[in-house]
Design a protein around this motif. Structure first.
Motif, PDB file in Angstrom:
ATOM      1  N   CYS A 110      -4.816   4.936   3.747  1.00  0.00           N
ATOM      2  CA  CYS A 110      -4.372   3.612   4.209  1.00  0.00           C
ATOM      3  C   CYS A 110      -3.516   2.932   3.153  1.00  0.00           C
ATOM      4  N   SER A 111      -3.903   3.058   1.910  1.00  0.00           N
ATOM      5  CA  SER A 111      -3.128   2.468   0.819  1.00  0.00           C
ATOM      6  C   SER A 111      -1.712   3.038   0.809  1.00  0.00           C
ATOM      7  N   ALA A 112      -1.613   4.362   0.871  1.00  0.00           N
ATOM      8  CA  ALA A 112      -0.299   5.008   0.853  1.00  0.00           C
ATOM      9  C   ALA A 112       0.540   4.625   2.067  1.00  0.00           C
ATOM     10  N   VAL A 113      -0.083   4.606   3.242  1.00  0.00           N
ATOM     11  CA  VAL A 113       0.653   4.256   4.464  1.00  0.00           C
ATOM     12  C   VAL A 113       1.125   2.806   4.408  1.00  0.00           C
ATOM     13  N   ALA A 114       0.245   1.900   3.996  1.00  0.00           N
ATOM     14  CA  ALA A 114       0.634   0.486   3.935  1.00  0.00           C
ATOM     15  C   ALA A 114       1.786   0.282   2.960  1.00  0.00           C
ATOM     16  N   LEU A 115       1.742   0.947   1.834  1.00  0.00           N
ATOM     17  CA  LEU A 115       2.845   0.833   0.869  1.00  0.00           C
ATOM     18  C   LEU A 115       4.139   1.402   1.455  1.00  0.00           C
ATOM     19  N   THR A 116       4.034   2.504   2.171  1.00  0.00           N
ATOM     20  CA  THR A 116       5.218   3.100   2.811  1.00  0.00           C
ATOM     21  C   THR A 116       5.778   2.169   3.874  1.00  0.00           C
ATOM     22  N   VAL A 117       4.918   1.613   4.707  1.00  0.00           N
ATOM     23  CA  VAL A 117       5.362   0.690   5.756  1.00  0.00           C
ATOM     24  C   VAL A 117       6.091  -0.495   5.136  1.00  0.00           C
ATOM     25  N   HIS A 118       5.539  -1.046   4.085  1.00  0.00           N
ATOM     26  CA  HIS A 118       6.168  -2.195   3.432  1.00  0.00           C
ATOM     27  C   HIS A 118       7.488  -1.797   2.765  1.00  0.00           C
ATOM     28  N   ARG A 119       7.521  -0.624   2.170  1.00  0.00           N
ATOM     29  CA  ARG A 119       8.770  -0.155   1.553  1.00  0.00           C
ATOM     30  C   ARG A 119       9.854   0.044   2.602  1.00  0.00           C
ATOM     31  N   LEU A 120       9.484   0.580   3.758  1.00  0.00           N
ATOM     32  CA  LEU A 120      10.461   0.813   4.828  1.00  0.00           C
ATOM     33  C   LEU A 120      11.023  -0.486   5.405  1.00  0.00           C
ATOM     34  N   HIS A 121      10.246  -1.554   5.319  1.00  0.00           N
ATOM     35  CA  HIS A 121      10.717  -2.853   5.821  1.00  0.00           C
ATOM     36  C   HIS A 121      11.340  -3.706   4.723  1.00  0.00           C
ATOM     37  N   ASP A 122      11.323  -3.205   3.519  1.00  0.00           N
ATOM     38  CA  ASP A 122      11.831  -3.979   2.392  1.00  0.00           C
ATOM     39  C   ASP A 122      13.348  -3.959   2.355  1.00  0.00           C
TER      40      ASP A 122
END
Length: 178
Positions: A110-122
């Protein structure tokens, strides 16, 4: 995520007990859930309550209830970049077993996915943008808060709600500019 920040977050996850792991993973899911189900936060309330009680039986039942409530969420929407699928995987991977092993594995994913999701929207997609950095700070703060026991859960939920509002606002702004 740089290796130094990754290591620090992994160490915090590695040191967390069942309640901390459940709260950390649930907070990541809670922040990203609006991308899958805009009104889905209510489905996670019983899961948060089970975390607060540290009750294995209530946890399994609440997880099953959340999955049922959200089973059709995100199915009809376009999934730009596979983000909805990533959030769905966080939900589907929620372990019904209240045990350190499965919870640690899930919290790490979940940590990795949440960071990826936020990076993709950054706006800055090299991993150093403000949305990604904010998510990293929230994850650390959640893990540090819940390390102090059940009283830290209130702070974890506040951080989760704040992060969800930020992500929803960014996604809405991006949708208006497309």
């Amino acid at each position: 995520m740089t290796s130094a920040t990754s290591t620090g977050l992994l160490e915090l996850i590695g040191q967390a007990d069942e309640r901390g792991l459940a709260a950390a993973g649930l907070a990541c899911l809670d922040r990203c859930l609006p991308l899958l189900a805009p009104e889905g936060a209510d489905a996670l309330r019983p899961v948060w309550a089970a975390v607060a009680r540290g009750d294995a039986g209530a946890w399994g039942e609440a997880v099953g209830g959340a999955r049922t409530a959200l089973k059709d969420a995100g199915g009809a929407e376009a999934d730009a970049g596979g983000i909805v699928a990533m959030v769905r995987a966080m939900l589907d991977g929620l372990p019904e077993e209240w045990a350190a092993g499965p919870l640690r594995e899930w919290a790490g994913r979940c940590s990795a996915v949440a960071l990826t999701v936020h990076r993709l929207h950054d706006a800055n997609d090299d991993g150093g943008g403000p949305l990604h950095a904010g998510e990293l700070r929230r994850q650390r703060a959640v893990l540090e808060s819940v390390a102090h026991g059940p009283t830290g859960l209130r702070r974890a939920r506040e951080l989760s709600a704040e992060g969800g509002r930020v992500l929803r606002a960014v996604v809405a702004r991006q949708a208006r500019t497309v």
